[in-house]
Scaffold this motif. Structure first.
Motif, PDB file in Angstrom:
ATOM      1  N   VAL A 130      32.187  35.189  43.872  1.00 12.82           N
ATOM      2  CA  VAL A 130      31.769  35.395  45.262  1.00 12.82           C
ATOM      3  C   VAL A 130      30.538  36.295  45.321  1.00 12.82           C
ATOM      4  O   VAL A 130      29.581  36.013  46.063  1.00 12.82           O
ATOM      5  N   GLU A 131      30.558  37.366  44.535  1.00 11.82           N
ATOM      6  CA  GLU A 131      29.416  38.286  44.539  1.00 11.82           C
ATOM      7  C   GLU A 131      28.146  37.594  44.058  1.00 11.82           C
ATOM      8  O   GLU A 131      27.063  37.815  44.606  1.00 11.82           O
ATOM      9  N   HIS A 132      28.285  36.716  43.062  1.00 10.15           N
ATOM     10  CA  HIS A 132      27.123  35.988  42.539  1.00 10.15           C
ATOM     11  C   HIS A 132      26.583  34.994  43.562  1.00 10.15           C
ATOM     12  O   HIS A 132      25.358  34.838  43.710  1.00 10.15           O
ATOM     13  N   GLU A 133      27.488  34.332  44.283  1.00 11.57           N
ATOM     14  CA  GLU A 133      27.079  33.292  45.229  1.00 11.57           C
ATOM     15  C   GLU A 133      26.586  33.851  46.554  1.00 11.57           C
ATOM     16  O   GLU A 133      25.693  33.278  47.180  1.00 11.57           O
ATOM     17  N   THR A 134      27.179  34.944  47.009  1.00 12.22           N
ATOM     18  CA  THR A 134      26.857  35.462  48.344  1.00 12.22           C
ATOM     19  C   THR A 134      26.087  36.774  48.324  1.00 12.22           C
ATOM     20  O   THR A 134      25.477  37.158  49.329  1.00 12.22           O
ATOM     21  N   GLY A 135      26.157  37.493  47.194  1.00  7.71           N
ATOM     22  CA  GLY A 135      25.498  38.795  47.117  1.00  7.71           C
ATOM     23  C   GLY A 135      26.277  39.892  47.791  1.00  7.71           C
ATOM     24  O   GLY A 135      25.826  41.038  47.874  1.00  7.71           O
ATOM     25  N   GLY A 136      27.483  39.568  48.261  1.00  7.14           N
ATOM     26  CA  GLY A 136      28.323  40.568  48.928  1.00  7.14           C
ATOM     27  C   GLY A 136      29.727  40.579  48.349  1.00  7.14           C
ATOM     28  O   GLY A 136      30.083  39.719  47.535  1.00  7.14           O
ATOM     29  N   PRO A 137      30.556  41.546  48.760  1.00  6.34           N
ATOM     30  CA  PRO A 137      31.919  41.649  48.237  1.00  6.34           C
ATOM     31  C   PRO A 137      32.812  40.526  48.748  1.00  6.34           C
ATOM     32  O   PRO A 137      32.596  39.998  49.847  1.00  6.34           O
ATOM     33  N   ALA A 138      33.803  40.152  47.966  1.00  4.38           N
ATOM     34  CA  ALA A 138      34.729  39.086  48.349  1.00  4.38           C
ATOM     35  C   ALA A 138      35.749  39.585  49.361  1.00  4.38           C
ATOM     36  O   ALA A 138      36.233  40.719  49.269  1.00  4.38           O
ATOM     37  N   THR A 139      36.076  38.742  50.317  1.00  4.48           N
ATOM     38  CA  THR A 139      37.130  39.075  51.275  1.00  4.48           C
ATOM     39  C   THR A 139      38.467  38.584  50.731  1.00  4.48           C
ATOM     40  O   THR A 139      38.518  37.771  49.791  1.00  4.48           O
ATOM     41  N   THR A 140      39.547  39.052  51.338  1.00  6.64           N
ATOM     42  CA  THR A 140      40.872  38.605  50.927  1.00  6.64           C
ATOM     43  C   THR A 140      41.005  37.100  51.089  1.00  6.64           C
ATOM     44  O   THR A 140      41.577  36.411  50.237  1.00  6.64           O
ATOM     45  N   GLU A 141      40.457  36.575  52.193  1.00  7.29           N
ATOM     46  CA  GLU A 141      40.540  35.138  52.459  1.00  7.29           C
ATOM     47  C   GLU A 141      39.793  34.336  51.383  1.00  7.29           C
ATOM     48  O   GLU A 141      40.278  33.296  50.922  1.00  7.29           O
ATOM     49  N   GLN A 142      38.630  34.813  50.969  1.00  3.43           N
ATOM     50  CA  GLN A 142      37.868  34.119  49.925  1.00  3.43           C
ATOM     51  C   GLN A 142      38.610  34.135  48.595  1.00  3.43           C
ATOM     52  O   GLN A 142      38.630  33.142  47.865  1.00  3.43           O
ATOM     53  N   LEU A 143      39.234  35.250  48.292  1.00  5.61           N
ATOM     54  CA  LEU A 143      39.991  35.361  47.043  1.00  5.61           C
ATOM     55  C   LEU A 143      41.212  34.448  47.068  1.00  5.61           C
ATOM     56  O   LEU A 143      41.568  33.842  46.050  1.00  5.61           O
ATOM     57  N   GLN A 144      41.850  34.334  48.237  1.00  5.85           N
ATOM     58  CA  GLN A 144      42.983  33.416  48.365  1.00  5.85           C
ATOM     59  C   GLN A 144      42.534  31.979  48.116  1.00  5.85           C
ATOM     60  O   GLN A 144      43.211  31.217  47.409  1.00  5.85           O
ATOM     61  N   ALA A 145      41.411  31.616  48.710  1.00  7.04           N
ATOM     62  CA  ALA A 145      40.919  30.247  48.580  1.00  7.04           C
ATOM     63  C   ALA A 145      40.547  29.912  47.140  1.00  7.04           C
ATOM     64  O   ALA A 145      40.824  28.811  46.652  1.00  7.04           O
ATOM     65  N   THR A 147      41.581  31.459  44.279  1.00  5.58           N
ATOM     66  CA  THR A 147      42.659  31.620  43.287  1.00  5.58           C
ATOM     67  C   THR A 147      43.913  30.823  43.623  1.00  5.58           C
ATOM     68  O   THR A 147      44.750  30.599  42.743  1.00  5.58           O
ATOM     69  N   GLY A 148      44.052  30.433  44.892  1.00  7.73           N
ATOM     70  CA  GLY A 148      45.267  29.738  45.305  1.00  7.73           C
ATOM     71  C   GLY A 148      46.454  30.663  45.475  1.00  7.73           C
ATOM     72  O   GLY A 148      47.598  30.210  45.633  1.00  7.73           O
TER      73      GLY A 148
END
Length: 261
Positions: A130-145, A147-148
């Protein structure tokens, strides 16, 4: 600084054996069994205080008594090796030995289960993506998506990642303090570790303001997650996230910038 005995009261007798130890009048081996018992009992409250501070950064599965037992061994090690001629206060020397023994015990315990390790690894990979793609920190929702995992599993994994990093940073800090105490005997090693401290300090300045504040409150002011969240007016989960991403950045940048030297 006045030190309390096991009953919580100040002790000030001129014949107190711990004073003779602190001022170098006697070494540990010179005391009688009765005096040694009195000295150990006098410093015992320090062990519990340090154990409680460390326990606040760890999962509930880590027993306070295990930390206290390890700290007791650290105190005995400090008592046996203390040399007042080096100009180091026993209070400082013993604290380093006690905390170091507790950290050694945590490493020995290996309190990460295999399943939890897998969660932590998956979350670390997801955070980097996420950090590489967006340049910002990952949210809980992004991590859920990515990692499953369920929200509960993500939060559990982030807490474990945070605890792992806390242990690593605390261990680094204890090593630095320990080396500083050896300046007279090991000048080369002491200088090398001071260089590491300076490098890490410069990297901290490159963190975002909120990341620096979390590091400052958590390690400088020794606030726990809840207290840090209250000061910053954010959730404990956000504090844990900021803390984790700050340490991840420090570790990644340090390796990239200095480990090839």
């Amino acid at each position: 600084m006045a030190i309390l005995n096991s009953s919580g009261k100040n002790c000030s007798s001129r014949n107190d054996p711990w004073r003779e130890l602190e001022n170098g009048a006697k070494n540990w081996d010179d005391f009688s069994s009765r005096d040694r018992e009195d000295i150990a009992r006098f410093y015992a409250p320090k062990i519990r205080i340090l154990a409680l501070r460390l326990k606040a950064k760890l999962p509930q599965s880590v027993e306070l008594n295990e930390l206290i037992s390890a700290g007791s061994l650290g105190l005995l090690d400090a008592l046996g090796k203390y040399n007042a001629q080096r100009g180091i206060k026993f209070d400082t020397y013993s604290e380093n030995r006690i905390k170091g023994a507790m950290l050694d015990e945590l490493r020995r315990m290996d309190w990460f289960s295999r399943g939890l390790r897998q969660k932590v690894k998956a979350l670390e990979d997801a955070q980097r993506q996420v950090e590489h793609e967006t340049g910002g920190p990952a949210t809980t929702e992004q991590l859920q998506a990515l990692t499953g995992m369920s929200e509960k599993d993500v939060r559990q994994g982030l807490e474990a990642l945070h605890n792992q990093m806390c242990l690593s940073l605390d261990s680094f800090h204890e090593n630095v303090i320990g080396r500083k105490a050896m300046t007279e005997d090991e000048p080369f090693q002491s200088t090398a570790f001071q260089e590491i401290v300076d490098k890490v300090a410069s990297l901290i300045e490159e963190l975002t303001p909120r990341e620096k504040l979390v590091i400052s409150l958590y390690y400088g002011e020794e606030l726990n997650m809840k207290e840090t969240a209250e000061v910053m007016d954010i959730t404990e989960g956000r504090v844990s996230q900021l803390h984790s991403q700050a340490l991840t950045k420090l570790r990644k940048t340090f390796r990239a910038r200095y480990e090839s030297e």
